[in-house]
Design an enzyme around this catalytic site. Structure first.
Site, PDB file in Angstrom:
ATOM      1  N   SER A   1       2.771  -4.075   5.796  1.00  0.00           N
ATOM      2  CA  SER A   1       2.198  -4.221   7.169  1.00  0.00           C
ATOM      3  C   SER A   1       2.558  -3.234   8.251  1.00  0.00           C
ATOM      4  O   SER A   1       3.047  -3.719   9.304  1.00  0.00           O
ATOM      5  CB  SER A   1       2.908  -5.762   7.600  1.00  0.00           C
ATOM      6  OG  SER A   1       2.269  -6.853   6.635  1.00  0.00           O
TER       7      SER A   1
ATOM      8  N   LYS B   1      -7.335   0.113  -0.803  1.00  0.00           N
ATOM      9  CA  LYS B   1      -7.540  -0.772  -1.755  1.00  0.00           C
ATOM     10  C   LYS B   1      -8.948  -0.890  -2.109  1.00  0.00           C
ATOM     11  O   LYS B   1      -9.783   0.205  -2.047  1.00  0.00           O
ATOM     12  CB  LYS B   1      -7.094  -2.225  -1.329  1.00  0.00           C
ATOM     13  CG  LYS B   1      -5.627  -1.820  -0.709  1.00  0.00           C
ATOM     14  CD  LYS B   1      -4.909  -3.152  -0.395  1.00  0.00           C
ATOM     15  CE  LYS B   1      -3.538  -2.903   0.039  1.00  0.00           C
ATOM     16  NZ  LYS B   1      -2.505  -4.046   0.140  1.00  0.00           N
TER      17      LYS B   1
ATOM     18  N   GLU C   1       0.018  -4.551  -6.667  1.00  0.00           N
ATOM     19  CA  GLU C   1      -1.291  -5.325  -7.019  1.00  0.00           C
ATOM     20  C   GLU C   1      -1.332  -4.966  -8.334  1.00  0.00           C
ATOM     21  O   GLU C   1      -1.951  -6.013  -8.958  1.00  0.00           O
ATOM     22  CB  GLU C   1      -2.420  -5.045  -5.957  1.00  0.00           C
ATOM     23  CG  GLU C   1      -2.015  -5.781  -4.725  1.00  0.00           C
ATOM     24  CD  GLU C   1      -2.569  -5.072  -3.226  1.00  0.00           C
ATOM     25  OE1 GLU C   1      -3.662  -4.196  -3.471  1.00  0.00           O
ATOM     26  OE2 GLU C   1      -2.150  -5.478  -2.068  1.00  0.00           O
TER      27      GLU C   1
ATOM     28  N   ASN D   1      -3.871   3.487   2.107  1.00  0.00           N
ATOM     29  CA  ASN D   1      -4.309   2.896   0.736  1.00  0.00           C
ATOM     30  C   ASN D   1      -5.417   1.996   1.190  1.00  0.00           C
ATOM     31  O   ASN D   1      -5.265   0.945   1.691  1.00  0.00           O
ATOM     32  CB  ASN D   1      -3.098   2.123   0.303  1.00  0.00           C
ATOM     33  CG  ASN D   1      -3.383   1.464  -1.082  1.00  0.00           C
ATOM     34  OD1 ASN D   1      -4.745   1.546  -1.639  1.00  0.00           O
ATOM     35  ND2 ASN D   1      -2.698   0.425  -1.545  1.00  0.00           N
TER      36      ASN D   1
ATOM     37  N   GLU E   1       7.755  -0.347  -1.025  1.00  0.00           N
ATOM     38  CA  GLU E   1       6.726  -1.623  -0.573  1.00  0.00           C
ATOM     39  C   GLU E   1       7.304  -3.081  -0.974  1.00  0.00           C
ATOM     40  O   GLU E   1       6.756  -3.687  -1.981  1.00  0.00           O
ATOM     41  CB  GLU E   1       5.383  -1.485  -1.158  1.00  0.00           C
ATOM     42  CG  GLU E   1       4.798  -0.068  -0.818  1.00  0.00           C
ATOM     43  CD  GLU E   1       3.334  -0.209  -0.465  1.00  0.00           C
ATOM     44  OE1 GLU E   1       2.948  -0.058   0.387  1.00  0.00           O
ATOM     45  OE2 GLU E   1       2.695  -0.507  -1.608  1.00  0.00           O
TER      46      GLU E   1
ATOM     47  N   GLY F   1       0.400  -7.101   3.136  1.00  0.00           N
ATOM     48  CA  GLY F   1      -0.943  -7.756   3.649  1.00  0.00           C
ATOM     49  C   GLY F   1      -0.352  -9.094   4.211  1.00  0.00           C
ATOM     50  O   GLY F   1      -1.204 -10.129   4.388  1.00  0.00           O
TER      51      GLY F   1
ATOM     52  N   HIS G   1       1.188   0.293  -7.778  1.00  0.00           N
ATOM     53  CA  HIS G   1       0.984  -0.376  -6.690  1.00  0.00           C
ATOM     54  C   HIS G   1       1.545  -1.846  -7.078  1.00  0.00           C
ATOM     55  O   HIS G   1       1.001  -2.432  -8.205  1.00  0.00           O
ATOM     56  CB  HIS G   1      -0.118  -0.362  -6.144  1.00  0.00           C
ATOM     57  CG  HIS G   1      -0.119  -1.240  -4.657  1.00  0.00           C
ATOM     58  ND1 HIS G   1      -0.453  -2.519  -4.628  1.00  0.00           N
ATOM     59  CD2 HIS G   1       0.023  -0.511  -3.625  1.00  0.00           C
ATOM     60  CE1 HIS G   1      -0.514  -2.596  -3.496  1.00  0.00           C
ATOM     61  NE2 HIS G   1       0.013  -1.684  -2.644  1.00  0.00           N
TER      62      HIS G   1
HETATM   63  P1  PGA Z   1      -0.512  -3.422   4.142  1.00  0.00           P
HETATM   64  O1  PGA Z   1      -0.656  -2.732   2.500  1.00  0.00           O
HETATM   65  O2  PGA Z   1      -0.371  -2.276   5.031  1.00  0.00           O
HETATM   66  O3  PGA Z   1      -1.792  -4.214   4.100  1.00  0.00           O
HETATM   67  O4  PGA Z   1       0.488  -4.546   4.017  1.00  0.00           O
HETATM   68  C1  PGA Z   1       0.397  -2.052   2.210  1.00  0.00           C
HETATM   69  C2  PGA Z   1      -0.031  -1.670   0.821  1.00  0.00           C
HETATM   70  O5  PGA Z   1      -0.362  -2.344  -0.093  1.00  0.00           O
HETATM   71  O6  PGA Z   1       0.172  -0.137   0.299  1.00  0.00           O
END
Ligand code: PGA
Length: 234
Positions: free
Chosen positions: A194, A8, A94, A6, A158, A164, A92
């Site tokens: 992560s 982003k 976010e 992903n 997640e 993140g 997601h």
């Molecule tokens: P990250 O993000 O691996 O940077 O923690 C995962 C995601 O948001 O899908």
């Protein structure tokens, strides 16, 4: 086993082309793992083009439920299909946190995408406060209630506190949450939050983990390829 990156809001067309050319080289001999990259909308076409003829799939990061209409800023499933995109991430955290997406909307986006022939990675996961209050299972149950098991649907667990932040779920937490999700919905479940080359193997070898949704570590071709290779060994 599916490893999806992903991206982003990173990588325009130039960087996408460069990354995909490198990825082709890195993954030329990879076996037993499905790999997908999820670039921003404006980079989808170039990713599809550069990865044509490889086993690496290209997915979008969101999709709207109406096929067309007065919905400024949205992109529909038929539009993605026309580009040669194979699927989309939906719900997601976010999107839920910063753009007000609701469980009901996640359900509608998922339904429309599946009906249009796209695969879907539907994201679920609790916040830190929800986990501390002991609400993890209630939250997952509510988020999953808008989905039903079918071909082409994959769920990504997640935990929001792990996205993140560098804080990965322990193997015990991941295994427990994945097993709970599978008890409600019989679909493959990816872990996200992560994931990096250093922890990929211990997460991917858990019995209830069917792959990973990788954010930050998917932006670097060496680290993304290394996670894909870990998956092929798990
Ligand atoms: P990250 O993000 O691996 O940077 O923690 C995962 C995601 O948001 O899908």
């Amino acid at each position: 086993m599916l490893i999806a990156g992903n991206w982003k809001m990173y990588k325009g067309q130039g960087e996408t082309a460069e990354f995909c050319i490198d990825l082709r080289r890195h993954l030329a001999d990879l076996e037993g793992v499905e790999v997908a990259v999820c670039p921003p909308f404006t980079s989808l076409a170039v990713a599809v083009q550069v990865l044509a003829g490889t086993d690496v799939a290209v997915a979008a990061q969101n999709v709207y439920w109406e096929p067309e209409g007065a919905f400024t800023g949205e992109v529909s499933a038929p539009m993605l299909r026309e580009l040669g995109v194979y699927g989309a991430i939906v719900g997601h955290s976010e999107r839920r946190q910063f753009f007000g997406e609701t469980d009901e909307g996640v359900g509608r986006r998922t339904r429309a995408a599946l009906d249009a022939g796209l695969s879907v990675i539907a994201c679920v996961g609790e916040t830190e406060e929800e986990r501390e209050r002991g609400e993890t299972e209630d939250v997952l149950r509510r988020q999953l209630s808008v989905l039903k098991a079918e071909d082409n649907l994959v769920v990504a667990y997640e935990p929001v506190w792990a996205i993140g932040t560098g804080k990965t779920a322990t193997p015990e937490i991941a295994q427990q949450a994945h097993a709970f999700i599978k008890s409600l919905l019989d679909v493959p479940v990816l872990y996200g939050g992560s994931v990096k080359p250093e922890n990929a193997e211990e997460l991917l070898e858990l019995p209830a983990v069917d792959g990973a949704l990788v954010g930050g570590a998917s932006l670097d071709v060496d680290s993304f390829a290394s996670i894909c290779l870990s998956a092929s060994r798990s």
